[in-house]
Design a protein around this motif. Structure first.
Motif, PDB file in Angstrom:
ATOM      1  N   LEU A 174       5.746   5.565   0.210  1.00 14.57           N
ATOM      2  CA  LEU A 174       6.920   4.681   0.133  1.00 14.57           C
ATOM      3  C   LEU A 174       6.643   3.346   0.810  1.00 14.57           C
ATOM      4  O   LEU A 174       7.054   2.287   0.332  1.00 14.57           O
ATOM      5  N   THR A 175       5.934   3.400   1.937  1.00 11.05           N
ATOM      6  CA  THR A 175       5.617   2.193   2.699  1.00 11.05           C
ATOM      7  C   THR A 175       4.730   1.255   1.884  1.00 11.05           C
ATOM      8  O   THR A 175       4.998   0.055   1.786  1.00 11.05           O
ATOM      9  N   LEU A 176       3.673   1.800   1.287  1.00  8.12           N
ATOM     10  CA  LEU A 176       2.769   0.970   0.493  1.00  8.12           C
ATOM     11  C   LEU A 176       3.492   0.373  -0.710  1.00  8.12           C
ATOM     12  O   LEU A 176       3.289  -0.799  -1.055  1.00  8.12           O
ATOM     13  N   ASP A 177       4.365   1.159  -1.339  1.00 11.73           N
ATOM     14  CA  ASP A 177       5.168   0.616  -2.444  1.00 11.73           C
ATOM     15  C   ASP A 177       6.058  -0.524  -1.961  1.00 11.73           C
ATOM     16  O   ASP A 177       6.163  -1.565  -2.609  1.00 11.73           O
ATOM     17  N   GLU A 178       6.687  -0.327  -0.815  1.00 15.30           N
ATOM     18  CA  GLU A 178       7.617  -1.327  -0.277  1.00 15.30           C
ATOM     19  C   GLU A 178       6.930  -2.656   0.006  1.00 15.30           C
ATOM     20  O   GLU A 178       7.536  -3.720  -0.146  1.00 15.30           O
ATOM     21  N   ILE A 179       5.688  -2.623   0.432  1.00 13.18           N
ATOM     22  CA  ILE A 179       4.993  -3.879   0.751  1.00 13.18           C
ATOM     23  C   ILE A 179       4.158  -4.394  -0.421  1.00 13.18           C
ATOM     24  O   ILE A 179       3.379  -5.325  -0.282  1.00 13.18           O
ATOM     25  N   GLY A 180       4.337  -3.775  -1.594  1.00  9.89           N
ATOM     26  CA  GLY A 180       3.715  -4.304  -2.796  1.00  9.89           C
ATOM     27  C   GLY A 180       2.272  -3.915  -3.030  1.00  9.89           C
ATOM     28  O   GLY A 180       1.575  -4.567  -3.801  1.00  9.89           O
ATOM     29  N   VAL A 181       1.811  -2.847  -2.380  1.00  3.00           N
ATOM     30  CA  VAL A 181       0.417  -2.421  -2.560  1.00  3.00           C
ATOM     31  C   VAL A 181       0.335  -0.941  -2.942  1.00  3.00           C
ATOM     32  O   VAL A 181      -0.616  -0.260  -2.599  1.00  3.00           O
ATOM     33  N   GLY A 182       1.318  -0.492  -3.708  1.00  5.59           N
ATOM     34  CA  GLY A 182       1.343   0.889  -4.169  1.00  5.59           C
ATOM     35  C   GLY A 182       0.595   1.045  -5.481  1.00  5.59           C
ATOM     36  O   GLY A 182      -0.410   0.361  -5.736  1.00  5.59           O
ATOM     37  N   GLU A 183       1.097   1.911  -6.340  1.00  6.45           N
ATOM     38  CA  GLU A 183       0.409   2.243  -7.590  1.00  6.45           C
ATOM     39  C   GLU A 183       0.148   1.037  -8.485  1.00  6.45           C
ATOM     40  O   GLU A 183      -0.937   0.910  -9.056  1.00  6.45           O
ATOM     41  N   ALA A 184       1.111   0.136  -8.606  1.00 11.94           N
ATOM     42  CA  ALA A 184       0.932  -1.036  -9.477  1.00 11.94           C
ATOM     43  C   ALA A 184      -0.199  -1.925  -8.971  1.00 11.94           C
ATOM     44  O   ALA A 184      -1.014  -2.426  -9.757  1.00 11.94           O
ATOM     45  N   TYR A 185      -0.269  -2.108  -7.660  1.00 14.82           N
ATOM     46  CA  TYR A 185      -1.333  -2.924  -7.064  1.00 14.82           C
ATOM     47  C   TYR A 185      -2.696  -2.280  -7.307  1.00 14.82           C
ATOM     48  O   TYR A 185      -3.653  -2.945  -7.708  1.00 14.82           O
ATOM     49  N   VAL A 186      -2.776  -0.987  -7.097  1.00 15.50           N
ATOM     50  CA  VAL A 186      -4.037  -0.268  -7.293  1.00 15.50           C
ATOM     51  C   VAL A 186      -4.479  -0.386  -8.755  1.00 15.50           C
ATOM     52  O   VAL A 186      -5.643  -0.687  -9.043  1.00 15.50           O
ATOM     53  N   ALA A 187      -3.557  -0.185  -9.685  1.00 14.96           N
ATOM     54  CA  ALA A 187      -3.893  -0.234 -11.108  1.00 14.96           C
ATOM     55  C   ALA A 187      -4.315  -1.635 -11.555  1.00 14.96           C
ATOM     56  O   ALA A 187      -5.281  -1.790 -12.294  1.00 14.96           O
ATOM     57  N   SER A 188      -3.615  -2.653 -11.093  1.00 19.85           N
ATOM     58  CA  SER A 188      -3.900  -4.013 -11.566  1.00 19.85           C
ATOM     59  C   SER A 188      -5.052  -4.683 -10.827  1.00 19.85           C
ATOM     60  O   SER A 188      -5.794  -5.467 -11.415  1.00 19.85           O
ATOM     61  N   GLN A 189      -5.240  -4.381  -9.562  1.00 15.80           N
ATOM     62  CA  GLN A 189      -6.246  -5.078  -8.754  1.00 15.80           C
ATOM     63  C   GLN A 189      -7.513  -4.266  -8.502  1.00 15.80           C
ATOM     64  O   GLN A 189      -8.504  -4.814  -8.025  1.00 15.80           O
ATOM     65  N   ARG A 190      -7.450  -2.941  -8.733  1.00 15.04           N
ATOM     66  CA  ARG A 190      -8.570  -2.050  -8.398  1.00 15.04           C
ATOM     67  C   ARG A 190      -8.919  -2.145  -6.917  1.00 15.04           C
ATOM     68  O   ARG A 190     -10.065  -2.096  -6.514  1.00 15.04           O
ATOM     69  N   LYS A 191      -7.880  -2.334  -6.125  1.00 11.76           N
ATOM     70  CA  LYS A 191      -7.992  -2.346  -4.667  1.00 11.76           C
ATOM     71  C   LYS A 191      -6.897  -1.427  -4.134  1.00 11.76           C
ATOM     72  O   LYS A 191      -5.904  -1.191  -4.792  1.00 11.76           O
ATOM     73  N   SER A 192      -7.121  -0.916  -2.933  1.00 11.94           N
ATOM     74  CA  SER A 192      -6.149   0.001  -2.366  1.00 11.94           C
ATOM     75  C   SER A 192      -6.248  -0.036  -0.851  1.00 11.94           C
ATOM     76  O   SER A 192      -7.031  -0.806  -0.289  1.00 11.94           O
ATOM     77  N   PHE A 193      -5.465   0.802  -0.206  1.00 12.94           N
ATOM     78  CA  PHE A 193      -5.537   0.968   1.238  1.00 12.94           C
ATOM     79  C   PHE A 193      -5.899   2.415   1.530  1.00 12.94           C
ATOM     80  O   PHE A 193      -5.250   3.331   1.041  1.00 12.94           O
ATOM     81  N   PHE A 194      -6.971   2.604   2.306  1.00 15.21           N
ATOM     82  CA  PHE A 194      -7.386   3.940   2.727  1.00 15.21           C
ATOM     83  C   PHE A 194      -6.957   4.127   4.182  1.00 15.21           C
ATOM     84  O   PHE A 194      -7.126   3.218   4.998  1.00 15.21           O
ATOM     85  N   ALA A 195      -6.440   5.295   4.495  1.00 22.61           N
ATOM     86  CA  ALA A 195      -6.166   5.617   5.895  1.00 22.61           C
ATOM     87  C   ALA A 195      -7.512   5.741   6.603  1.00 22.61           C
ATOM     88  O   ALA A 195      -8.389   6.465   6.155  1.00 22.61           O
ATOM     89  N   SER A 196      -7.683   4.997   7.693  1.00 22.00           N
ATOM     90  CA  SER A 196      -8.954   5.055   8.412  1.00 22.00           C
ATOM     91  C   SER A 196      -8.827   5.696   9.793  1.00 22.00           C
ATOM     92  O   SER A 196      -9.815   6.166  10.341  1.00 22.00           O
ATOM     93  N   ARG A 197      -7.629   5.701  10.359  1.00 22.05           N
ATOM     94  CA  ARG A 197      -7.397   6.364  11.651  1.00 22.05           C
ATOM     95  C   ARG A 197      -5.937   6.770  11.731  1.00 22.05           C
ATOM     96  O   ARG A 197      -5.070   6.088  11.224  1.00 22.05           O
ATOM     97  N   VAL A 198      -5.707   7.874  12.432  1.00 22.96           N
ATOM     98  CA  VAL A 198      -4.338   8.301  12.684  1.00 22.96           C
ATOM     99  C   VAL A 198      -4.279   8.913  14.079  1.00 22.96           C
ATOM    100  O   VAL A 198      -5.229   9.558  14.524  1.00 22.96           O
ATOM    101  N   ALA A 199      -3.181   8.666  14.754  1.00 22.11           N
ATOM    102  CA  ALA A 199      -2.932   9.274  16.067  1.00 22.11           C
ATOM    103  C   ALA A 199      -1.467   9.690  16.099  1.00 22.11           C
ATOM    104  O   ALA A 199      -0.589   8.912  15.738  1.00 22.11           O
ATOM    105  N   ILE A 200      -1.226  10.933  16.497  1.00 23.20           N
ATOM    106  CA  ILE A 200       0.148  11.450  16.568  1.00 23.20           C
ATOM    107  C   ILE A 200       0.425  11.901  17.993  1.00 23.20           C
ATOM    108  O   ILE A 200      -0.413  12.521  18.643  1.00 23.20           O
ATOM    109  N   ARG A 201       1.616  11.599  18.433  1.00 24.76           N
ATOM    110  CA  ARG A 201       2.066  12.092  19.736  1.00 24.76           C
ATOM    111  C   ARG A 201       3.330  12.909  19.512  1.00 24.76           C
ATOM    112  O   ARG A 201       4.319  12.401  18.990  1.00 24.76           O
TER     113      ARG A 201
END
Length: 196
Positions: free
Chosen positions: A85-112
């Motif tokens: 939902l977050t990636l869609d909201e900032i304009g880099v969701g499915e449409a961005y991936v399909a049209s640009q062939r670029k995406s965002f990969f999770a590279s680190r996560v920390a949970i408390r």
């Protein structure tokens, strides 16, 4: 500089990760990312960042472990579903991936984890843009008890902007960086590294 950015950067300072016994994450190395100063998820509060997405739910018996509370994998599932939902909201969701062939990969996560979530308890989860640099986004997730509003867990997730052909990190397009900056004013020269 915003108060949030000042806090993040003041906390990060010039410190580098001291325990390199395991080395940098394989994903970060594979993507060509460099190590950065630390920021501690414990130092963030529920007012940090700009809210991008929100979801609600109820903890089910299937999500609970033998201790009768929300299984840690389920926290990640909530974060992962909210990430879409977050990636869609900032304009880099499915449409961005399909049209640009670029995406965002999770590279680190920390949970408390702060409080338990037991079966039948409702929750509210929010995703916030905390900061971004020329190649990465840092998002912050808060999970609240839906009945009493208490903060149950918080997480940081770093995303790398990736070219899907080369599978390597690359700079954000100027138009995208400008959009993020106009919306949040959270650009930093170099994102701090996340840690618990």
């Amino acid at each position: 500089m915003s108060e949030l950015r000042e806090q993040v950067m003041a906390h990060a300072g010039d410190r580098m990760e001291m325990d390199n016994s395991v080395g940098p994450s394989a994903t970060a190395a594979t993507l060509g990312l460099v190590e950065r100063p630390l920021v501690d998820v414990a130092q963030l509060d529920s007012a940090s960042g700009v809210i991008l997405a929100r979801t609600e739910g109820v903890v089910t018996a299937a999500q609970c472990d033998l201790n009768d509370h929300l299984n840690m994998a389920e926290y990640l599932k909530i974060i992962d579903s909210l990430s879409g939902l977050t990636l869609d909201e900032i304009g880099v969701g499915e449409a961005y991936v399909a049209s640009q062939r670029k995406s965002f990969f999770a590279s680190r996560v920390a949970i408390r984890y702060l409080l338990e979530m037991t079966c039948g308890v409702s929750y509210v989860a929010e995703a916030r843009l905390l900061a971004f640099d020329r190649r990465r986004l840092l998002t912050y997730f808060c999970l609240y008890n839906g009945e009493n509003g208490q903060l149950v867990a918080k997480a940081l997730l770093e995303w790398a902007h990736v070219d899907l052909s080369s599978r390597r990190a690359l700079d954000l397009p100027a138009s995208l960086a400008n959009t993020f900056d106009r919306a949040s004013h959270l650009f930093v020269e170099r994102l701090p590294k996340i840690t618990l």
